[in-house]
Design an enzyme around this catalytic site. Sequence first.
Site, PDB file in Angstrom:
ATOM      1  N   GLY A 253       3.454 -23.015 -19.282  1.00  0.00           N
ATOM      2  CA  GLY A 253       2.495 -23.057 -18.184  1.00  0.00           C
ATOM      3  C   GLY A 253       3.097 -23.633 -16.918  1.00  0.00           C
ATOM      4  O   GLY A 253       2.821 -23.157 -15.802  1.00  0.00           O
ATOM      5  N   ASP A 254       3.939 -24.657 -17.067  1.00  0.00           N
ATOM      6  CA  ASP A 254       4.624 -25.233 -15.911  1.00  0.00           C
ATOM      7  C   ASP A 254       5.595 -24.230 -15.309  1.00  0.00           C
ATOM      8  O   ASP A 254       5.721 -24.137 -14.082  1.00  0.00           O
ATOM      9  CB  ASP A 254       5.385 -26.494 -16.330  1.00  0.00           C
ATOM     10  N   ARG A 255       6.294 -23.463 -16.170  1.00  0.00           N
ATOM     11  CA  ARG A 255       7.228 -22.455 -15.650  1.00  0.00           C
ATOM     12  C   ARG A 255       6.472 -21.381 -14.889  1.00  0.00           C
ATOM     13  O   ARG A 255       6.928 -20.927 -13.831  1.00  0.00           O
ATOM     14  CB  ARG A 255       8.012 -21.815 -16.808  1.00  0.00           C
TER      15      ARG A 255
END
Length: 460
Positions: A253-255
Amino acid sequence: MRPLVVVGDAMLDVDLEGTAERLCPEAPVPVVDVERQWRRAGGAGLAAVLAARSTSEVVLVAALGEDAPGRALTGLLGREVEVVPLPLRGGTVCKTRVRSGGQTLLRLDSGDGVATAVPLDARVESVLRSAGAVLVADYGRGVARHPGMRRLLSELAPGVPIVWDPHPRGPNPVDGVRLATPNEAEARHFAPGYTDAAELAKILRGEWAAAGVAVTAGSGGAVLADGQNCSTVPVSRAARSSRGFPGDTCGAGDRFAAAAAAALLDGASTPEAVSAAVDAAARFVVAGGASALSTCDTETSGSRACPDRSGSAFELAARVRDRGGRLVATGGCFDLLHPGHISLLRQARALGDALVVCLNSDDSVRRLKGPARPIVPERDRARLLTELSSVDAVTVFDEDSPVAVLDRLRPDVWVKGGDYTDADLPESEVVHRHGGEIVLIPMVSGYSTSRLVAAAHAGA
């Protein structure tokens, strides 16, 4: 170019990695013999580190503690991004996963730190006002709820693209963000009673007064509500070609959010940014997820995951196979090592139990790059590579492609950097013939040996 500013809650992530071959006599639970400990920045810290893979200047605004985990986190972050600290009340949050055989067995969370509500200092305000794009990586620890931060982000939203990655314990995004990026579970939390991703995206876009909402769905890509449109953005065929085995989804999700913010910073439209983010997240998972960004603090001598470096690459390959391990190989000229090379090698090593680098000989480099190359002779290039903790062995080949050496090595995984597809690689046939798979890892933007050489000549 103006910087990408990441705002949010940073934490320390730790992986304890070992083998689990017996059960505890007191209870039917596995006993893990810890072999290595890995550390990395987590939360908004991970988002900032990942953003630095997509754009050249990243600044992280996050609450950081003065305790031992906080100092470790600050040290890890300082290697990758500029850090502007906010005060933290309480202990630094630390999330520790116990892993064996590529699976997480248990997660231990510690630390009660939250961002304080003291007024923002001039440095924080200056950094945000200089931003070309902002990513809010909310992990429910107070930064996204800070009144001064919300006022400033609301003021910036009409003119600066803001990507907001929400958290169930955090607040709604400020009005006017360019893109919000909840996953399906988060979207259902914010819009109870709805389950369809398209409905969730449309409902949340209205409730949050956002220009766009992308509900991420793992291997299913994302569903984007943008204007009057709602569309599914799938993983591209090129990214799917590298999805040969299950990956670690930690940090996906951060990527996604970091890649979307970087694309908007570069002037992409919202649909273009979401498409780029879907593919970036897919490649990230296959490349080992957040684990590939970790730093190894400790290794137990004799660990099966750390093969003996003595002997040739082919002897190493045989030892790894005899132990039932996973052999990874990658190749290239590696002429003037730079951060792009280091990132590729670190991610490649995280995919298995040993990494062999297939290195182009001097003659091979000259045929590929021209008579002025290589800058560094093969002997020294090989020596530099073997000094890296991520590289277990190096083998040099004279041909234009590593097909012949791969026929001998028979790696389980062949890693390539750059915007290739499986079909573009002459070595695909030999890798697949021996039962191996190909993983494609995008290189860090802004770095190449040719660019370094050109810059050196220009400054001479």
